[in-house]
Design a protein around this motif. Structure first.
Motif: not given
Length: 192
Positions: A40-46, A55-59, A99-101, A165-173
Motif C-alpha cells: 500500500a505504501v509503495a503504491v501510494h508513493l508512486t 516518507l518523513r511523515l510515515v517515519g 504506517i498504513n494510517f 498537523l504533522l501531515a500538513d508539515k510533511f505533505d509530499g502529495v
C-alpha cells in the motif's frame, strides 16, 4: 483537491491492508498484514510529488504509533496474539497499521486538516472503534474492554489533531506552488 484516482486507491488499499493486519495478527500470520502495508505504501508513493517528504511523515507517525501502542501494551490494557518481537512493545503489524494510517493523512483523510476539533472527535470515536473491531476479529485482547477502549479514546482524541498537523508539515502529495507577483514593485511571493 487531490487526484481522484489516488484518493480511491488510497482508501481501498488502506482498508485492505487494515484487514490483512488484523486478520493476519488474529490467525498467527502477522507478516501478511505487514507485507500488505508495504505494498500500500509503495503504491501510494508512486502518486506523490515528493515521496521523501511523505516518507518523513510515515517515519514520524510510526514512531508516535509504536510509542503509544507500546505504552498500552506495557500497561496491560491490551495485548496481541502474534507478531510480538519484544516484550512490552507493540507487534510489528500494529506498527505497520500506523504506517498504513500515515499514508491516508494527506489523501483520503486530508479533509481533517485545519479542523482540530473534528479530528479530535473523529479520533476519540474512531480510534476505539477500530480497536473494538480488532477485538471482535481476534487481533487484540482487551482484558477490561471499556477501560481499554476509554484510554484509546482519550489518546486518539489527542493524537488525531497532532497527526493532521504533522501531515500538513510533511505533505509530499501536494506541494504548495509559488505565485510570483507580476508587478515590478517586488515583494515576497505568496503561497497557495
Amino acid at each position: 483537491m487531490k487526484n481522484k484516482a489516488h484518493w480511491l486507491v488510497n482508501f481501498a488499499l488502506f482498508q485492505a491492508a487494515w484487514f490483512a493486519c488484523v486478520l493476519g495478527g488474529a490467525n498467527d500470520v502477522p507478516l501478511v498484514g505487514t507485507l500488505a502495508v508495504g505494498l500500500a505504501v509503495a503504491v501510494h508513493l508512486t502518486f506523490c510529488e515528493d515521496p521523501v517528504s511523505e516518507l518523513r511523515l510515515v517515519g514520524v507517525v510510526a514512531l508516535l504509533g509504536v510509542t503509544w501502542d507500546s505504552i498500552i501494551v506495557s500497561s496491560g490494557l491490551m495485548s496481541y496474539p502474534s507478531g510480538n518481537f519484544l516484550p512490552g512493545v507493540a507487534p510489528h503489524w500494529i506498527i505497520a497499521m500506523w504506517i498504513n494510517f500515515a499514508v491516508t493523512l494527506n489523501v483520503s483523510m486530508s479533509w481533517l486538516k485545519n479542523r482540530p476539533l473534528v479530528a479530535a472527535l473523529l479520533g476519540g470515536f474512531g480510534g476505539p472503534l477500530a480497536y473494538l473491531t480488532g477485538f471482535k476479529l481476534g487481533g487484540v485482547m482487551i482484558p477490561e474492554l471499556w477501560l481499554g477502549l476509554g484510554v484509546q479514546g482519550v489518546g486518539w482524541a489527542i493524537i488525531m489533531p497532532l497527526l493532521t498537523l504533522l501531515a500538513d508539515k510533511f505533505d509530499g502529495v501536494c506541494r504548495t506552488v509559488e505565485i510570483y507577483p507580476l508587478s515590478s514593485a517586488g515583494g515576497a511571493p505568496s503561497r497557495v
